[in-house]
Design a protein around this motif. Structure first.
Motif, PDB file in Angstrom:
ATOM      1  N   SER A   1      65.056-132.998  35.495  1.00 43.52           N
ATOM      2  CA  SER A   1      64.458-134.340  35.362  1.00 43.52           C
ATOM      3  C   SER A   1      64.985-135.048  34.128  1.00 43.52           C
TER       4      SER A   1
ATOM      5  N   VAL B   1      68.195-143.709  34.588  1.00 42.35           N
ATOM      6  CA  VAL B   1      67.568-144.861  33.925  1.00 42.35           C
ATOM      7  C   VAL B   1      68.498-146.063  33.800  1.00 42.35           C
TER       8      VAL B   1
ATOM      9  N   ALA C   1      62.924-138.327  27.061  1.00 47.57           N
ATOM     10  CA  ALA C   1      62.996-139.204  28.237  1.00 47.57           C
ATOM     11  C   ALA C   1      62.809-140.661  27.827  1.00 47.57           C
TER      12      ALA C   1
ATOM     13  N   VAL D   1      65.213-144.111  28.136  1.00 45.58           N
ATOM     14  CA  VAL D   1      64.736-145.409  28.658  1.00 45.58           C
ATOM     15  C   VAL D   1      65.006-146.514  27.647  1.00 45.58           C
TER      16      VAL D   1
ATOM     17  N   PHE E   1      55.351-132.317  31.891  1.00 46.30           N
ATOM     18  CA  PHE E   1      55.447-132.819  33.269  1.00 46.30           C
ATOM     19  C   PHE E   1      55.581-134.344  33.318  1.00 46.30           C
TER      20      PHE E   1
ATOM     21  N   VAL F   1      58.021-135.962  32.270  1.00 50.58           N
ATOM     22  CA  VAL F   1      59.414-136.320  32.574  1.00 50.58           C
ATOM     23  C   VAL F   1      59.685-136.340  34.086  1.00 50.58           C
ATOM     24  N   PRO F   2      59.348-135.249  34.827  1.00 55.95           N
ATOM     25  CA  PRO F   2      59.525-135.348  36.281  1.00 55.95           C
ATOM     26  C   PRO F   2      58.744-136.516  36.872  1.00 55.95           C
TER      27      PRO F   2
ATOM     28  N   VAL G   1      60.693-139.698  36.230  1.00 57.07           N
ATOM     29  CA  VAL G   1      61.889-139.768  37.083  1.00 57.07           C
ATOM     30  C   VAL G   1      61.483-140.118  38.512  1.00 57.07           C
TER      31      VAL G   1
ATOM     32  N   GLY H   1      58.945-141.810  39.326  1.00 58.99           N
ATOM     33  CA  GLY H   1      58.571-143.235  39.277  1.00 58.99           C
ATOM     34  C   GLY H   1      59.775-144.146  39.333  1.00 58.99           C
ATOM     35  N   LEU H   2      60.865-143.721  38.681  1.00 58.35           N
ATOM     36  CA  LEU H   2      62.066-144.564  38.649  1.00 58.35           C
ATOM     37  C   LEU H   2      62.691-144.714  40.028  1.00 58.35           C
ATOM     38  N   LEU H   3      62.454-143.714  40.883  1.00 59.07           N
ATOM     39  CA  LEU H   3      63.056-143.760  42.208  1.00 59.07           C
ATOM     40  C   LEU H   3      62.226-144.572  43.197  1.00 59.07           C
ATOM     41  N   LEU H   4      61.004-144.951  42.782  1.00 61.48           N
ATOM     42  CA  LEU H   4      60.129-145.731  43.667  1.00 61.48           C
ATOM     43  C   LEU H   4      60.267-147.216  43.363  1.00 61.48           C
ATOM     44  N   PRO H   5      59.777-148.101  44.275  1.00 62.24           N
ATOM     45  CA  PRO H   5      59.742-149.528  43.957  1.00 62.24           C
ATOM     46  C   PRO H   5      58.887-149.780  42.711  1.00 62.24           C
ATOM     47  N   ALA H   6      59.175-150.871  42.008  1.00 62.88           N
ATOM     48  CA  ALA H   6      58.574-151.113  40.691  1.00 62.88           C
ATOM     49  C   ALA H   6      57.047-151.038  40.708  1.00 62.88           C
TER      50      ALA H   6
ATOM     51  N   ALA I   1      55.795-147.512  41.373  1.00 63.36           N
ATOM     52  CA  ALA I   1      56.156-146.663  40.246  1.00 63.36           C
ATOM     53  C   ALA I   1      55.142-146.796  39.123  1.00 63.36           C
TER      54      ALA I   1
END
Lengths: 312, 185
Positions: free
Chosen positions: A19, A27, B45, B49, B110, B112-113, B116, B118-123, B126
Protein backbone atom coordinates in the motif's frame (compact mmCIF):
# COMPACT_ATOMS: atom_id res chain seq x y z
CA UNK A 1 0.19 -21.71 16.01
CA UNK A 2 3.37 -19.66 16.15
CA UNK A 3 3.91 -20.10 12.44
CA UNK A 4 0.32 -19.07 11.81
CA UNK A 5 0.71 -15.90 13.91
CA UNK A 6 3.95 -14.97 12.17
CA UNK A 7 2.42 -15.63 8.78
CA UNK A 8 -0.56 -13.39 9.53
CA UNK A 9 1.66 -10.57 10.76
CA UNK A 10 3.95 -10.91 7.75
CA UNK A 11 0.91 -10.88 5.46
CA UNK A 12 -0.30 -7.65 7.10
CA UNK A 13 3.21 -6.23 6.73
CA UNK A 14 3.23 -7.10 3.03
CA UNK A 15 -0.20 -5.49 2.52
CA UNK A 16 0.90 -2.32 4.31
CA UNK A 17 4.21 -2.21 2.44
CA UNK A 18 2.51 -2.71 -0.92
CA UNK A 19 0.00 0.00 0.00
CA UNK A 20 2.82 2.35 0.88
CA UNK A 21 4.60 1.70 -2.40
CA UNK A 22 1.28 2.00 -4.24
CA UNK A 23 0.64 5.32 -2.50
CA UNK A 24 3.97 6.59 -3.78
CA UNK A 25 3.01 5.77 -7.37
CA UNK A 26 -0.77 6.11 -7.37
CA UNK A 27 -1.13 9.47 -5.62
CA UNK A 28 0.50 11.62 -8.31
CA UNK A 29 -1.41 9.75 -11.02
CA UNK A 30 -4.72 10.09 -9.21
CA UNK A 31 -4.11 13.75 -8.53
CA UNK A 32 -3.34 14.49 -12.13
CA UNK A 33 -6.21 12.27 -13.32
CA UNK A 34 -8.67 14.05 -11.03
CA UNK A 35 -7.24 17.44 -11.92
CA UNK A 36 -7.39 16.51 -15.58
CA UNK A 37 -10.97 15.39 -15.22
CA UNK A 38 -11.85 18.68 -13.65
CA UNK A 39 -10.11 20.76 -16.25
CA UNK A 40 -13.25 21.38 -18.22
CA UNK A 41 -15.48 22.69 -15.45
CA UNK A 42 -17.92 25.51 -16.02
CA UNK A 43 -19.10 27.13 -12.80
CA UNK A 44 -22.70 28.24 -12.45
CA UNK A 45 -23.39 30.97 -9.94
CA UNK A 46 -27.00 31.94 -9.27
CA UNK A 47 -28.16 35.48 -8.61
CA UNK A 48 -31.69 35.01 -7.34
CA UNK A 49 -34.01 37.63 -5.92
CA UNK A 50 -33.30 41.11 -4.69
CA UNK A 51 -29.62 42.03 -4.63
CA UNK A 52 -28.86 43.18 -1.12
CA UNK A 53 -25.51 43.70 0.53
CA UNK A 54 -24.16 41.75 3.47
CA UNK A 55 -25.19 38.27 4.48
CA UNK A 56 -28.88 38.58 3.51
CA UNK A 57 -31.52 36.08 4.48
CA UNK A 58 -31.02 32.36 4.85
CA UNK A 59 -32.84 30.30 2.27
CA UNK A 60 -34.02 26.78 3.04
CA UNK A 61 -32.28 25.16 0.08
CA UNK A 62 -29.69 27.71 -0.82
CA UNK A 63 -27.05 29.92 0.63
CA UNK A 64 -28.02 33.24 2.17
CA UNK A 65 -29.18 35.71 -0.48
CA UNK A 66 -26.86 38.57 0.43
CA UNK A 67 -24.01 39.54 -1.80
CA UNK A 68 -21.39 38.30 0.68
CA UNK A 69 -22.26 34.72 -0.29
CA UNK A 70 -22.28 35.65 -3.97
CA UNK A 71 -18.86 37.28 -3.72
CA UNK A 72 -17.54 34.24 -1.86
CA UNK A 73 -18.73 32.03 -4.72
CA UNK A 74 -17.04 34.30 -7.27
CA UNK A 75 -13.80 34.00 -5.30
CA UNK A 76 -14.14 30.21 -5.12
CA UNK A 77 -14.65 30.05 -8.88
CA UNK A 78 -11.64 32.31 -9.40
CA UNK A 79 -9.40 30.22 -7.13
CA UNK A 80 -10.50 26.84 -8.49
CA UNK A 81 -8.02 26.02 -11.23
CA UNK A 82 -10.46 23.48 -12.68
CA UNK A 83 -13.05 26.19 -13.36
CA UNK A 84 -12.37 27.60 -16.81
CA UNK A 85 -15.51 29.70 -17.29
CA UNK A 86 -18.37 31.04 -15.20
CA UNK A 87 -22.04 31.39 -16.03
CA UNK A 88 -23.91 33.93 -13.97
CA UNK A 89 -27.56 32.84 -13.96
CA UNK A 90 -29.48 36.02 -13.14
CA UNK A 91 -33.07 36.01 -11.99
CA UNK A 92 -33.29 39.30 -10.19
CA UNK A 93 -35.38 42.45 -10.39
CA UNK A 94 -32.47 44.47 -9.04
CA UNK A 95 -31.52 45.67 -5.61
CA UNK A 96 -29.25 48.17 -3.98
CA UNK A 97 -26.71 50.09 -6.02
CA UNK A 98 -23.75 49.50 -3.70
CA UNK A 99 -24.43 45.75 -3.56
CA UNK A 100 -24.71 45.53 -7.35
CA UNK A 101 -21.58 47.62 -7.73
CA UNK A 102 -19.62 45.45 -5.29
CA UNK A 103 -20.56 42.23 -7.06
CA UNK A 104 -19.89 43.88 -10.44
CA UNK A 105 -16.39 44.80 -9.30
CA UNK A 106 -15.74 41.23 -8.21
CA UNK A 107 -16.97 39.93 -11.58
CA UNK A 108 -14.49 42.24 -13.29
CA UNK A 109 -11.69 40.87 -11.08
CA UNK A 110 -12.73 37.33 -12.01
CA UNK A 111 -12.63 38.23 -15.71
CA UNK A 112 -9.21 39.78 -15.22
CA UNK A 113 -7.86 36.31 -14.36
CA UNK A 114 -8.69 35.22 -17.90
CA UNK A 115 -11.83 33.24 -17.08
CA UNK A 116 -14.77 34.30 -19.25
CA UNK A 117 -17.95 35.22 -17.40
CA UNK A 118 -21.24 34.84 -19.27
CA UNK A 119 -24.60 36.13 -18.06
CA UNK A 120 -27.77 34.11 -18.58
CA UNK A 121 -30.98 35.98 -17.87
CA UNK A 122 -33.97 34.07 -16.52
CA UNK A 123 -37.43 35.59 -15.97
CA UNK A 124 -36.09 38.98 -15.14
CA UNK A 125 -32.68 40.63 -15.01
CA UNK A 126 -33.53 44.25 -14.54
CA UNK A 127 -31.87 47.23 -12.94
CA UNK A 128 -29.23 45.87 -10.51
CA UNK A 129 -29.60 42.50 -12.25
CA UNK A 130 -28.72 44.19 -15.53
CA UNK A 131 -25.83 46.00 -13.81
CA UNK A 132 -24.26 42.58 -13.10
CA UNK A 133 -24.96 41.31 -16.61
CA UNK A 134 -23.39 44.42 -18.13
CA UNK A 135 -19.98 43.65 -16.62
CA UNK A 136 -19.84 40.13 -18.06
CA UNK A 137 -18.25 39.10 -21.35
CA UNK A 138 -21.47 38.08 -23.04
CA UNK A 139 -25.17 38.30 -22.20
CA UNK A 140 -27.75 35.64 -23.08
CA UNK A 141 -31.46 36.31 -22.58
CA UNK A 142 -34.68 34.59 -23.46
CA UNK A 143 -36.81 36.57 -25.92
CA UNK A 144 -39.42 37.10 -23.20
CA UNK A 145 -36.98 37.95 -20.40
CA UNK A 146 -37.66 41.28 -18.73
CA UNK A 147 -34.53 43.36 -18.58
CA UNK A 148 -33.36 46.95 -18.72
CA UNK A 149 -34.77 49.29 -16.06
CA UNK A 150 -31.45 51.09 -16.16
CA UNK A 151 -31.83 53.88 -13.68
CA UNK A 152 -31.91 54.82 -10.05
CA UNK A 153 -34.52 56.01 -7.61
CA UNK A 154 -34.63 56.67 -3.92
CA UNK A 155 -38.10 56.08 -2.51
CA UNK A 156 -39.72 58.47 -0.13
CA UNK A 157 -43.13 58.41 1.52
CA UNK A 158 -44.67 61.20 3.59
CA UNK A 159 -46.95 59.72 6.24
CA UNK A 160 -47.37 62.93 8.24
CA UNK A 161 -51.11 63.18 7.59
CA UNK A 162 -51.65 59.59 8.62
CA UNK A 163 -49.63 60.13 11.79
CA UNK A 164 -51.72 63.20 12.61
CA UNK A 165 -54.94 61.24 12.13
CA UNK A 166 -53.92 58.45 14.45
CA UNK A 167 -52.38 60.77 17.01
CA UNK A 168 -48.68 60.05 16.59
CA UNK A 169 -46.51 63.06 17.16
CA UNK A 170 -42.89 62.39 16.35
CA UNK A 171 -40.13 64.68 17.53
CA UNK A 172 -36.37 64.49 16.97
CA UNK A 173 -33.35 66.16 18.42
CA UNK A 174 -30.98 66.48 15.46
CA UNK A 175 -27.28 67.12 15.22
CA UNK A 176 -27.78 68.82 11.85
CA UNK A 177 -30.61 70.04 9.63
CA UNK A 178 -30.44 67.10 7.25
CA UNK A 179 -29.88 64.26 9.71
CA UNK A 180 -33.49 63.08 9.31
CA UNK A 181 -33.59 63.55 5.56
CA UNK A 182 -36.18 61.25 3.93
CA UNK A 183 -37.92 60.91 7.27
CA UNK A 184 -41.53 59.79 6.60
CA UNK A 185 -43.05 61.89 9.36
CA UNK A 186 -42.61 65.27 7.66
CA UNK A 187 -42.57 66.74 4.14
CA UNK A 188 -39.28 66.96 2.31
CA UNK A 189 -37.89 70.44 1.89
CA UNK A 190 -36.81 71.82 -1.48
CA UNK A 191 -33.19 71.84 -0.31
CA UNK A 192 -33.40 68.21 0.73
CA UNK A 193 -34.99 67.27 -2.57
CA UNK A 194 -32.07 68.90 -4.37
CA UNK A 195 -29.58 66.97 -2.21
CA UNK A 196 -31.28 63.66 -2.97
CA UNK A 197 -31.53 64.49 -6.67
CA UNK A 198 -27.79 65.11 -6.81
CA UNK A 199 -27.23 61.71 -5.20
CA UNK A 200 -29.58 60.01 -7.65
CA UNK A 201 -27.85 61.72 -10.57
CA UNK A 202 -24.47 60.61 -9.28
CA UNK A 203 -25.62 56.99 -8.92
CA UNK A 204 -27.26 57.13 -12.32
CA UNK A 205 -24.02 58.39 -13.84
CA UNK A 206 -22.14 55.48 -12.27
CA UNK A 207 -24.72 53.01 -13.64
CA UNK A 208 -24.53 54.54 -17.12
CA UNK A 209 -20.72 54.37 -17.04
CA UNK A 210 -20.85 50.68 -16.12
CA UNK A 211 -23.24 49.89 -18.97
CA UNK A 212 -21.29 52.02 -21.45
CA UNK A 213 -18.03 50.31 -20.57
CA UNK A 214 -19.48 46.82 -20.44
CA UNK A 215 -21.55 47.09 -23.61
CA UNK A 216 -19.00 49.24 -25.43
CA UNK A 217 -21.57 51.95 -26.10
CA UNK A 218 -21.36 55.69 -26.07
CA UNK A 219 -22.62 57.06 -22.73
CA UNK A 220 -25.03 59.31 -24.63
CA UNK A 221 -26.54 56.26 -26.31
CA UNK A 222 -26.82 54.48 -22.96
CA UNK A 223 -28.60 57.52 -21.50
CA UNK A 224 -31.09 57.35 -24.36
CA UNK A 225 -31.91 53.76 -23.49
CA UNK A 226 -31.62 54.24 -19.75
CA UNK A 227 -34.76 56.17 -19.01
CA UNK A 228 -35.80 53.49 -16.54
CA UNK A 229 -38.01 51.48 -18.86
CA UNK A 230 -37.91 47.73 -19.08
CA UNK A 231 -37.30 45.80 -22.29
CA UNK A 232 -38.04 42.30 -23.43
CA UNK A 233 -35.09 40.11 -24.24
CA UNK A 234 -35.65 40.45 -27.97
CA UNK A 235 -35.97 44.24 -27.71
CA UNK A 236 -32.78 44.35 -25.65
CA UNK A 237 -31.02 42.27 -28.30
CA UNK A 238 -32.02 44.72 -31.02
CA UNK A 239 -30.84 47.65 -28.89
CA UNK A 240 -27.49 46.04 -28.12
CA UNK A 241 -28.17 45.52 -24.42
CA UNK A 242 -28.01 41.73 -24.90
CA UNK A 243 -25.69 39.69 -27.14
CA UNK A 244 -27.59 36.47 -27.78
CA UNK A 245 -31.07 35.08 -27.40
CA UNK A 246 -30.91 31.68 -25.74
CA UNK A 247 -31.37 29.54 -22.69
CA UNK A 248 -29.05 28.90 -19.78
CA UNK A 249 -27.63 25.87 -21.59
CA UNK A 250 -26.88 28.02 -24.62
CA UNK A 251 -25.02 30.30 -22.23
CA UNK A 252 -23.13 27.33 -20.79
CA UNK A 253 -22.14 26.19 -24.28
CA UNK A 254 -21.11 29.73 -25.11
CA UNK A 255 -19.00 30.02 -21.96
CA UNK A 256 -17.37 26.65 -22.67
CA UNK A 257 -16.56 27.71 -26.22
CA UNK A 258 -15.06 31.00 -25.00
CA UNK A 259 -12.88 29.04 -22.56
CA UNK A 260 -11.77 26.64 -25.29
CA UNK A 261 -13.42 23.63 -23.65
CA UNK A 262 -13.98 20.84 -26.12
CA UNK A 263 -16.96 18.54 -25.72
CA UNK A 264 -19.60 18.70 -23.05
CA UNK A 265 -18.35 20.70 -20.08
CA UNK A 266 -18.58 19.48 -16.50
CA UNK A 267 -20.91 21.77 -14.57
CA UNK A 268 -20.19 22.90 -11.04
CA UNK A 269 -23.06 24.67 -9.32
CA UNK A 270 -22.23 26.98 -6.44
CA UNK A 271 -24.53 27.77 -3.54
CA UNK A 272 -25.81 24.29 -2.79
CA UNK A 273 -26.30 23.54 0.88
CA UNK A 274 -25.74 20.12 2.39
CA UNK A 275 -28.13 18.71 5.02
CA UNK A 276 -25.14 18.59 7.36
CA UNK A 277 -24.46 22.31 7.09
CA UNK A 278 -28.19 23.02 7.49
CA UNK A 279 -28.23 21.16 10.78
CA UNK A 280 -24.97 22.26 12.23
CA UNK A 281 -24.20 25.49 10.35
CA UNK A 282 -20.70 25.76 9.01
CA UNK A 283 -19.26 29.13 8.25
CA UNK A 284 -21.41 31.00 5.83
CA UNK A 285 -23.79 28.14 5.19
CA UNK A 286 -27.34 28.23 6.41
CA UNK A 287 -28.06 27.07 9.96
CA UNK A 288 -31.25 26.33 11.85
CA UNK A 289 -30.71 29.34 14.06
CA UNK A 290 -30.59 31.57 11.03
CA UNK A 291 -33.47 29.76 9.41
CA UNK A 292 -35.91 29.98 12.27
CA UNK A 293 -34.86 32.59 14.77
CA UNK A 294 -33.33 35.40 12.82
CA UNK A 295 -35.39 38.51 12.30
CA UNK A 296 -36.86 38.61 8.82
CA UNK A 297 -35.40 41.46 6.87
CA UNK A 298 -37.83 44.13 5.80
CA UNK A 299 -38.90 43.86 2.20
CA UNK A 300 -36.70 45.77 -0.15
CA UNK A 301 -38.47 47.55 -3.02
CA UNK A 302 -38.11 45.43 -6.12
CA UNK A 303 -37.55 47.90 -8.88
CA UNK A 304 -34.43 49.97 -9.33
CA UNK A 305 -31.04 50.09 -7.67
CA UNK A 306 -31.53 51.86 -4.40
CA UNK A 307 -29.21 53.96 -2.39
CA UNK A 308 -30.88 53.66 0.98
CA UNK A 309 -29.21 51.54 3.59
CA UNK A 310 -31.61 49.34 5.54
CA UNK A 311 -30.72 51.14 8.76
CA UNK A 312 -30.43 54.88 8.35
CA UNK B 1 12.00 -11.16 15.87
CA UNK B 2 9.80 -14.18 16.57
CA UNK B 3 8.27 -13.06 19.89
CA UNK B 4 7.85 -9.55 18.51
CA UNK B 5 5.76 -10.76 15.55
CA UNK B 6 3.65 -12.90 17.88
CA UNK B 7 3.15 -9.93 20.17
CA UNK B 8 2.01 -7.83 17.21
CA UNK B 9 -0.45 -10.58 16.26
CA UNK B 10 -1.79 -10.76 19.81
CA UNK B 11 -2.17 -6.96 20.06
CA UNK B 12 -4.40 -7.08 16.98
CA UNK B 13 -6.31 -10.31 17.57
CA UNK B 14 -6.21 -10.98 21.32
CA UNK B 15 -5.36 -7.63 22.90
CA UNK B 16 -6.26 -8.40 26.53
CA UNK B 17 -3.73 -11.24 26.77
CA UNK B 18 -1.16 -9.20 24.84
CA UNK B 19 -1.46 -6.20 27.17
CA UNK B 20 -1.07 -8.40 30.26
CA UNK B 21 2.04 -9.89 28.70
CA UNK B 22 3.42 -6.44 27.87
CA UNK B 23 2.72 -5.27 31.43
CA UNK B 24 4.69 -8.20 32.78
CA UNK B 25 7.63 -8.08 30.32
CA UNK B 26 7.72 -4.31 29.69
CA UNK B 27 9.35 -4.57 26.22
CA UNK B 28 10.06 -0.86 25.74
CA UNK B 29 12.34 -1.39 22.75
CA UNK B 30 9.73 -3.44 20.89
CA UNK B 31 7.05 -0.91 21.87
CA UNK B 32 9.20 1.84 20.41
CA UNK B 33 9.49 -0.05 17.13
CA UNK B 34 5.73 -0.75 17.06
CA UNK B 35 4.90 2.88 17.83
CA UNK B 36 7.37 4.14 15.26
CA UNK B 37 5.79 1.87 12.62
CA UNK B 38 2.34 3.11 13.55
CA UNK B 39 3.33 6.74 12.99
CA UNK B 40 6.02 6.51 10.31
CA UNK B 41 3.90 4.46 7.89
CA UNK B 42 0.80 6.74 7.89
CA UNK B 43 3.00 9.86 7.98
CA UNK B 44 4.89 8.44 5.00
CA UNK B 45 1.67 8.02 3.07
CA UNK B 46 0.69 11.62 3.87
CA UNK B 47 4.18 12.67 2.78
CA UNK B 48 3.54 11.19 -0.69
CA UNK B 49 0.13 12.91 -0.86
CA UNK B 50 1.63 16.27 0.10
CA UNK B 51 4.42 15.85 -2.41
CA UNK B 52 1.85 15.40 -5.16
CA UNK B 53 0.15 18.67 -4.26
CA UNK B 54 1.12 22.31 -4.28
CA UNK B 55 2.19 21.97 -0.64
CA UNK B 56 4.94 19.55 -1.63
CA UNK B 57 7.74 21.69 -0.22
CA UNK B 58 6.28 21.26 3.26
CA UNK B 59 6.06 17.46 2.99
CA UNK B 60 9.41 16.83 4.67
CA UNK B 61 8.72 19.29 7.46
CA UNK B 62 5.30 17.74 8.01
CA UNK B 63 6.80 14.26 8.21
CA UNK B 64 9.43 15.28 10.75
CA UNK B 65 6.94 17.28 12.82
CA UNK B 66 4.38 14.47 12.81
CA UNK B 67 6.93 11.92 14.06
CA UNK B 68 8.37 14.22 16.75
CA UNK B 69 4.98 15.42 18.02
CA UNK B 70 3.55 11.91 18.19
CA UNK B 71 6.60 10.61 20.07
CA UNK B 72 6.30 13.48 22.53
CA UNK B 73 2.57 12.87 22.92
CA UNK B 74 3.23 9.18 23.59
CA UNK B 75 5.67 10.05 26.35
CA UNK B 76 3.59 12.82 27.96
CA UNK B 77 0.28 11.00 27.46
CA UNK B 78 1.60 7.86 29.12
CA UNK B 79 2.84 9.89 32.09
CA UNK B 80 -0.52 11.63 32.52
CA UNK B 81 -2.48 8.38 32.23
CA UNK B 82 -0.09 6.69 34.69
CA UNK B 83 -0.74 9.43 37.26
CA UNK B 84 -4.51 9.23 36.80
CA UNK B 85 -4.47 5.41 36.88
CA UNK B 86 -2.57 5.47 40.17
CA UNK B 87 -5.09 7.97 41.56
CA UNK B 88 -7.82 5.47 40.62
CA UNK B 89 -5.98 2.71 42.51
CA UNK B 90 -3.88 1.25 39.71
CA UNK B 91 -0.90 -0.90 40.68
CA UNK B 92 1.03 -1.06 37.38
CA UNK B 93 4.34 0.52 36.48
CA UNK B 94 4.86 3.60 34.32
CA UNK B 95 7.23 1.71 32.01
CA UNK B 96 4.65 -1.04 31.53
CA UNK B 97 1.96 1.48 30.60
CA UNK B 98 4.38 3.33 28.33
CA UNK B 99 5.12 0.11 26.45
CA UNK B 100 1.48 -0.98 26.29
CA UNK B 101 0.31 2.37 24.92
CA UNK B 102 3.09 2.18 22.33
CA UNK B 103 1.62 -1.09 21.08
CA UNK B 104 -1.96 0.25 21.32
CA UNK B 105 -1.33 2.62 18.41
CA UNK B 106 -0.60 -0.27 16.05
CA UNK B 107 -3.97 -0.15 14.18
CA UNK B 108 -2.94 3.15 12.60
CA UNK B 109 -0.78 1.19 10.15
CA UNK B 110 -4.06 0.19 8.45
CA UNK B 111 -4.62 3.85 7.52
CA UNK B 112 -2.35 3.36 4.51
CA UNK B 113 -4.26 0.51 2.80
CA UNK B 114 -7.41 2.45 3.64
CA UNK B 115 -6.09 5.60 1.97
CA UNK B 116 -4.92 3.68 -1.11
CA UNK B 117 -8.35 2.01 -1.41
CA UNK B 118 -9.88 5.49 -1.17
CA UNK B 119 -7.68 6.82 -3.95
CA UNK B 120 -8.97 4.16 -6.30
CA UNK B 121 -12.62 5.11 -5.67
CA UNK B 122 -14.54 8.14 -7.01
CA UNK B 123 -13.86 11.29 -4.98
CA UNK B 124 -17.15 11.36 -3.05
CA UNK B 125 -17.14 7.68 -2.10
CA UNK B 126 -13.44 7.91 -1.21
CA UNK B 127 -14.05 10.69 1.30
CA UNK B 128 -16.88 8.74 2.94
CA UNK B 129 -14.86 5.51 3.09
CA UNK B 130 -11.80 7.25 4.44
CA UNK B 131 -13.76 9.16 7.10
CA UNK B 132 -15.55 6.00 8.24
CA UNK B 133 -12.31 4.01 8.20
CA UNK B 134 -10.39 6.61 10.21
CA UNK B 135 -13.23 6.69 12.74
CA UNK B 136 -13.01 2.91 13.13
CA UNK B 137 -9.22 3.09 13.55
CA UNK B 138 -9.47 5.83 16.17
CA UNK B 139 -12.01 3.85 18.19
CA UNK B 140 -9.87 0.73 17.82
CA UNK B 141 -6.83 2.57 19.21
CA UNK B 142 -8.90 4.03 22.05
CA UNK B 143 -10.25 0.57 22.88
CA UNK B 144 -6.70 -0.84 22.88
CA UNK B 145 -5.59 2.00 25.17
CA UNK B 146 -8.37 1.13 27.62
CA UNK B 147 -7.34 -2.53 27.46
CA UNK B 148 -3.72 -1.44 28.00
CA UNK B 149 -4.67 0.51 31.13
CA UNK B 150 -6.68 -2.47 32.36
CA UNK B 151 -3.90 -4.94 31.63
CA UNK B 152 -1.14 -2.88 33.21
CA UNK B 153 -2.99 -1.57 36.27
CA UNK B 154 -5.52 -4.34 36.86
CA UNK B 155 -8.40 -1.84 36.85
CA UNK B 156 -11.98 -2.59 35.85
CA UNK B 157 -13.08 -1.63 32.36
CA UNK B 158 -15.17 1.28 33.70
CA UNK B 159 -12.25 2.67 35.69
CA UNK B 160 -9.91 2.25 32.72
CA UNK B 161 -12.34 4.24 30.55
CA UNK B 162 -12.49 6.90 33.27
CA UNK B 163 -8.69 7.07 33.35
CA UNK B 164 -8.71 7.69 29.61
CA UNK B 165 -11.51 10.24 29.75
CA UNK B 166 -10.29 12.19 32.78
CA UNK B 167 -7.72 14.31 30.89
CA UNK B 168 -10.39 15.10 28.31
CA UNK B 169 -12.94 16.04 30.96
CA UNK B 170 -10.35 18.13 32.76
CA UNK B 171 -9.57 19.96 29.52
CA UNK B 172 -13.29 20.61 28.95
CA UNK B 173 -13.66 21.97 32.50
CA UNK B 174 -10.64 24.22 32.04
CA UNK B 175 -11.89 25.56 28.69
CA UNK B 176 -15.43 26.12 29.95
CA UNK B 177 -14.07 27.77 33.08
CA UNK B 178 -11.82 30.02 31.00
CA UNK B 179 -14.74 30.95 28.76
CA UNK B 180 -16.85 32.12 31.71
CA UNK B 181 -14.03 33.80 33.63
CA UNK B 182 -14.25 36.34 35.17
CA UNK B 183 -17.71 35.52 36.55
CA UNK B 184 -20.46 38.00 35.74
CA UNK B 185 -21.96 40.20 38.41
Amino acid sequence: MLVFKRSVVLLIAVVVAVSLVAAAFIVPGVKSRRAGGERSKVAIIYVDGVIVGGRGQAGLLGEPGGTDALIKQLHQARDDAAVKAVVLRINSPGGSAPASQEVGTEIKKLRATGKPVVASMGDVAASGGYWLAAVTDRIYANPATLTGSIGVYIPYANWQELYNKIGIRSEKIKSGPHKDILSPDRPMTAEERAIIQVMVDDLYGQFVAVVAEGRKMEPTRVRELADGRIYTGSQAKELGLVDELGTMYDAIDGAAAMAGIKGKPVLHEYGKVSPWSMLFGSGEDVSLERLFFRRIRQDVPLTAPLAIPEKW
Amino acid sequence: MGPFLELLYDVIFSPAAAMRQIAARRPVGQAFVAFLLSIVIPAGAIYFVLQATATGKFAGAFFAAAVCVRLLMWFVGSAVLQLIAELFGGQGTAVGLFAAIGFAHLPFIFAVPLAVAGLLLPAGAAAMLFAAGVLVLVFWVLALTVIAIQGVHGLSAAKAVLVLLTPLLAAVVVFVGAAFWPPLG
